[in-house]
Design an enzyme around this catalytic site. Sequence first.
Site, PDB file in Angstrom:
ATOM      1  N   SER A  44       0.851  -1.197   0.000  1.00 33.55           N
ATOM      2  CA  SER A  44       0.000   0.000   0.000  1.00 33.55           C
ATOM      3  C   SER A  44       0.877   1.234   0.000  1.00 33.55           C
ATOM      4  O   SER A  44       2.081   1.170   0.298  1.00 33.55           O
ATOM      5  CB  SER A  44      -0.945   0.010   1.206  1.00 33.55           C
ATOM      6  OG  SER A  44      -0.256   0.345   2.392  1.00 33.55           O
ATOM      7  N   ARG A  45       0.281   2.365  -0.297  1.00 35.88           N
ATOM      8  CA  ARG A  45       1.064   3.597  -0.418  1.00 35.88           C
ATOM      9  C   ARG A  45       0.972   4.487   0.823  1.00 35.88           C
ATOM     10  O   ARG A  45       1.547   5.571   0.837  1.00 35.88           O
ATOM     11  CB  ARG A  45       0.593   4.393  -1.639  1.00 35.88           C
ATOM     12  CG  ARG A  45      -0.855   4.834  -1.581  1.00 35.88           C
ATOM     13  CD  ARG A  45      -1.267   5.501  -2.875  1.00 35.88           C
ATOM     14  NE  ARG A  45      -2.617   6.018  -2.805  1.00 35.88           N
ATOM     15  CZ  ARG A  45      -3.229   6.654  -3.807  1.00 35.88           C
ATOM     16  NH1 ARG A  45      -2.585   6.850  -4.943  1.00 35.88           N
ATOM     17  NH2 ARG A  45      -4.455   7.097  -3.677  1.00 35.88           N
ATOM     18  N   LYS A  94     -12.395   4.608  -4.166  1.00 35.12           N
ATOM     19  CA  LYS A  94     -13.713   4.005  -4.049  1.00 35.12           C
ATOM     20  C   LYS A  94     -14.873   4.967  -3.840  1.00 35.12           C
ATOM     21  O   LYS A  94     -16.029   4.536  -3.947  1.00 35.12           O
ATOM     22  CB  LYS A  94     -13.702   3.000  -2.881  1.00 35.12           C
ATOM     23  CG  LYS A  94     -12.697   1.877  -3.071  1.00 35.12           C
ATOM     24  CD  LYS A  94     -12.609   0.977  -1.863  1.00 35.12           C
ATOM     25  CE  LYS A  94     -11.563  -0.103  -2.068  1.00 35.12           C
ATOM     26  NZ  LYS A  94     -11.393  -0.970  -0.894  1.00 35.12           N
ATOM     27  N   SER A 108     -14.113  -6.740  -6.645  1.00 36.38           N
ATOM     28  CA  SER A 108     -14.996  -5.900  -7.443  1.00 36.38           C
ATOM     29  C   SER A 108     -16.122  -5.345  -6.564  1.00 36.38           C
ATOM     30  O   SER A 108     -16.036  -5.390  -5.328  1.00 36.38           O
ATOM     31  CB  SER A 108     -15.542  -6.714  -8.624  1.00 36.38           C
ATOM     32  OG  SER A 108     -16.180  -5.876  -9.557  1.00 36.38           O
ATOM     33  N   LYS A 131     -21.228  -1.818  -7.813  1.00 45.35           N
ATOM     34  CA  LYS A 131     -21.356  -0.640  -8.684  1.00 45.35           C
ATOM     35  C   LYS A 131     -21.037  -0.974 -10.138  1.00 45.35           C
ATOM     36  O   LYS A 131     -21.249  -0.164 -11.035  1.00 45.35           O
ATOM     37  CB  LYS A 131     -20.425   0.480  -8.211  1.00 45.35           C
ATOM     38  CG  LYS A 131     -20.601   0.909  -6.759  1.00 45.35           C
ATOM     39  CD  LYS A 131     -21.971   1.483  -6.492  1.00 45.35           C
ATOM     40  CE  LYS A 131     -22.090   2.053  -5.089  1.00 45.35           C
ATOM     41  NZ  LYS A 131     -22.012   1.008  -4.029  1.00 45.35           N
ATOM     42  N   TYR A 141     -16.765   5.882 -10.791  1.00 46.59           N
ATOM     43  CA  TYR A 141     -16.191   4.807  -9.981  1.00 46.59           C
ATOM     44  C   TYR A 141     -16.643   3.446 -10.492  1.00 46.59           C
ATOM     45  O   TYR A 141     -15.829   2.546 -10.728  1.00 46.59           O
ATOM     46  CB  TYR A 141     -16.586   4.982  -8.514  1.00 46.59           C
ATOM     47  CG  TYR A 141     -16.327   3.757  -7.675  1.00 46.59           C
ATOM     48  CD1 TYR A 141     -15.044   3.225  -7.552  1.00 46.59           C
ATOM     49  CD2 TYR A 141     -17.371   3.104  -7.011  1.00 46.59           C
ATOM     50  CE1 TYR A 141     -14.808   2.086  -6.793  1.00 46.59           C
ATOM     51  CE2 TYR A 141     -17.141   1.975  -6.248  1.00 46.59           C
ATOM     52  CZ  TYR A 141     -15.862   1.469  -6.144  1.00 46.59           C
ATOM     53  OH  TYR A 141     -15.633   0.340  -5.399  1.00 46.59           O
ATOM     54  N   VAL A 179     -19.687  -2.048   2.648  1.00 49.88           N
ATOM     55  CA  VAL A 179     -19.192  -2.660   3.876  1.00 49.88           C
ATOM     56  C   VAL A 179     -19.452  -1.704   5.040  1.00 49.88           C
ATOM     57  O   VAL A 179     -18.887  -0.620   5.104  1.00 49.88           O
ATOM     58  CB  VAL A 179     -17.689  -2.981   3.772  1.00 49.88           C
ATOM     59  CG1 VAL A 179     -17.197  -3.675   5.040  1.00 49.88           C
ATOM     60  CG2 VAL A 179     -17.414  -3.858   2.552  1.00 49.88           C
ATOM     61  N   ARG A 237     -13.896   2.083   6.932  1.00 50.47           N
ATOM     62  CA  ARG A 237     -13.684   3.515   7.124  1.00 50.47           C
ATOM     63  C   ARG A 237     -14.479   4.309   6.104  1.00 50.47           C
ATOM     64  O   ARG A 237     -14.464   4.002   4.908  1.00 50.47           O
ATOM     65  CB  ARG A 237     -12.189   3.857   6.996  1.00 50.47           C
ATOM     66  CG  ARG A 237     -11.388   3.587   8.239  1.00 50.47           C
ATOM     67  CD  ARG A 237      -9.996   4.158   8.115  1.00 50.47           C
ATOM     68  NE  ARG A 237      -9.206   3.431   7.127  1.00 50.47           N
ATOM     69  CZ  ARG A 237      -8.323   2.496   7.420  1.00 50.47           C
ATOM     70  NH1 ARG A 237      -8.132   2.139   8.671  1.00 50.47           N
ATOM     71  NH2 ARG A 237      -7.641   1.903   6.468  1.00 50.47           N
TER      72      ARG A 237
END
Length: 272
Positions: free
Chosen positions: A34-35, A91, A130, A133, A141, A173, A177
């Site tokens: 991850s970044r 997202k 996936s 959407k 998106y 979900v 967050r």
Amino acid sequence: MKGRILVTGGSGSLGTVLIADLLKTTDDVVICYSRDVHRQHGLVDYLHSRGFDDGFLEDRLRLFIGDVRDDNRLAWAMRGVTTVIQAAALKHVGEGEYCSDEYIKTNIDGTRNVAETAIRANVSKCLFISTDKVPGAINLYGKTKAVAERLWIRMNQYGHPKTRLSALRYGNVFDSRGSVVEVWQSLIARGLPISVRTPDPTRFVCFLPWGVEWIKGALAFMQGGEVFVPAGLKAISMHSLASYLQPDKSQWIESSLPSSEKQHEILIAPEE
């Protein structure tokens, strides 16, 4: 012999819970790609809170700072990897309408980078996360994820003998967050009104542990080319959810659905 599992977006909400489960239920080395270095530290704190000590994590966990847009960095991270879970994505629907170029670079170009790098690295199993959407996508998106899902699945047509690529679709979900539940609960705790869309939208909803189990199931059964959809996943009324969290409707601020959002999501389009 231990395998090596790479989770892109591994310091996100799903990645954090997934990595904890993989460390508990497998003997594999798990790589968080991850970044966001701050969230990687948060991942380690979360793992400590779940009873994983530093010695165990030093042996089993690798923290790899990198962006899916960077194929050279991905190549370094994928050395010896046996399984890839592509969970990295931008997202948020609203931001996608405004920052379309960035969503294309991460969700489409980044996903292509992950798939192509995995093929070159002879990774055995590759699972793309996936979203609901995708079918009948009307926002940027959803459209970027639809293209990414299609790219991912079509990579199987080249007949790479060692690499299989499949996808898993599910809905919103609740315990991630930035979810609507988190936003509404924060507003209610501060005595502020919540924003509710009209007409009443319905959304497919789940929890992070469900997603983890679906991912493990897809990895167990995938042959390459499938798009898995959880059986029995239900859509709920968002007005019902709002009523549960904030029964006082005088504390609702109603606004119409923007053109970038559907009233009712679907998991499988009729033409599929």
